[in-house]
Design an enzyme around this catalytic site. Structure first.
Site, mmCIF file in Angstrom:
data_model
loop_
_atom_site.group_PDB
_atom_site.id
_atom_site.type_symbol
_atom_site.label_atom_id
_atom_site.label_comp_id
_atom_site.label_asym_id
_atom_site.label_seq_id
_atom_site.Cartn_x
_atom_site.Cartn_y
_atom_site.Cartn_z
ATOM 1 N N LYS A 10 73.904 104.241 32.151
ATOM 2 C CA LYS A 10 73.297 104.134 30.481
ATOM 3 C C LYS A 10 73.345 102.517 30.171
ATOM 4 C CE LYS A 10 77.898 107.185 30.262
ATOM 5 N NZ LYS A 10 78.597 106.332 29.615
ATOM 6 N N ASN A 113 80.203 102.537 29.021
ATOM 7 C CA ASN A 113 81.125 102.332 30.472
ATOM 8 C C ASN A 113 79.927 101.976 31.551
ATOM 9 O OD1 ASN A 113 80.563 105.043 30.459
ATOM 10 N ND2 ASN A 113 82.415 105.135 30.480
HETATM 11 P P1 CMP Z 1 80.809 109.750 30.087
HETATM 12 O O1 CMP Z 1 81.254 109.646 31.990
HETATM 13 O O2 CMP Z 1 79.275 109.885 30.242
HETATM 14 O O3 CMP Z 1 81.103 111.449 29.558
HETATM 15 C C1 CMP Z 1 81.939 111.106 28.664
HETATM 16 C C2 CMP Z 1 81.718 109.430 27.709
HETATM 17 O O4 CMP Z 1 82.261 108.790 26.702
HETATM 18 C C3 CMP Z 1 82.618 108.541 28.396
HETATM 19 O O5 CMP Z 1 82.083 108.934 29.924
HETATM 20 C C4 CMP Z 1 82.446 107.684 28.371
HETATM 21 O O6 CMP Z 1 81.957 106.814 27.701
HETATM 22 C C5 CMP Z 1 82.939 108.320 26.257
HETATM 23 N N1 CMP Z 1 84.257 107.897 25.805
HETATM 24 C C6 CMP Z 1 84.540 107.431 24.723
HETATM 25 N N2 CMP Z 1 85.594 107.577 24.535
HETATM 26 C C7 CMP Z 1 86.463 108.413 25.845
HETATM 27 C C8 CMP Z 1 87.715 109.487 25.705
HETATM 28 N N3 CMP Z 1 88.865 108.710 25.516
HETATM 29 N N4 CMP Z 1 87.723 109.421 26.733
HETATM 30 C C9 CMP Z 1 86.197 109.527 27.716
HETATM 31 N N5 CMP Z 1 85.600 109.311 27.183
HETATM 32 C C10 CMP Z 1 85.339 108.519 26.313
#
Ligand code: CMP
Length: 134
Positions: A10, A113
């Site tokens: 990312k 993340n």
């Molecule tokens: P990713 O695996 O890329 O899939 C969706 C993304 O939304 C996740 O990683 C996080 O970076 C982001 N995100 C932000 N808030 C939340 C949440 N409460 N639960 C899950 N994903 C979240």
């Protein structure tokens, strides 16, 4: 079984200049990069990729973050690649990610993340096709 999974490094991790360190973790675990490209996602690209989350409160922040700079999109191949990638990444929220996982070591918050990885064989197939075609 040998599987393929989609991995995204990312914008936060690309800005930290750790593409190579992250790929090294995958390679050391026996995963192979079989496709890869550095791309800047449009809002449409990011919204389509994360369509399953469009009703969630974090959707707009997620799309803004994912379009904030280049990402490295790749396909990883290897034995149990989908589960192995998720183990190497650690929990979505870096506060919950185990020591030694990518999110523990490189992520700043649940939004920034560091990495994304497909969560099932169905999503792996969809996500690989989304970026690299059928
Ligand atoms: P990713 O695996 O890329 O899939 C969706 C993304 O939304 C996740 O990683 C996080 O970076 C982001 N995100 C932000 N808030 C939340 C949440 N409460 N639960 C899950 N994903 C979240």
């Amino acid at each position: 079984a040998i599987e393929r999974t989609l991995s995204i490094i990312k914008p936060d991790a690309v800005k930290k200049n750790v593409i190579g360190e992250i790929i090294t973790r995958f390679e050391r675990a026996g995963l192979k990069v079989v496709e890869g490209k550095l791309v800047t996602l449009s809002r449409e690209d990011a919204e389509g990729f994360y369509a399953e989350h469009k009703e969630r409160g974090f959707f707009n922040d997620l799309v803004s973050f994912m379009t904030s700079g280049p990402v490295f999109v790749q396909v990883l191949e290897g034995e149990e690649a989908i589960a192995k990638n998720r183990q190497i990444m650690g929990a979505t929220n870096p506060k919950e990610a185990a020591a030694g996982t990518l999110r523990h070591d490189y992520a700043d918050s649940i939004d920034a993340n560091a990495v994304h990885g497909s969560d099932s064989s169905t999503s792996a197939a969809r996500e690989i096709a989304y970026f690299f075609g059928g």
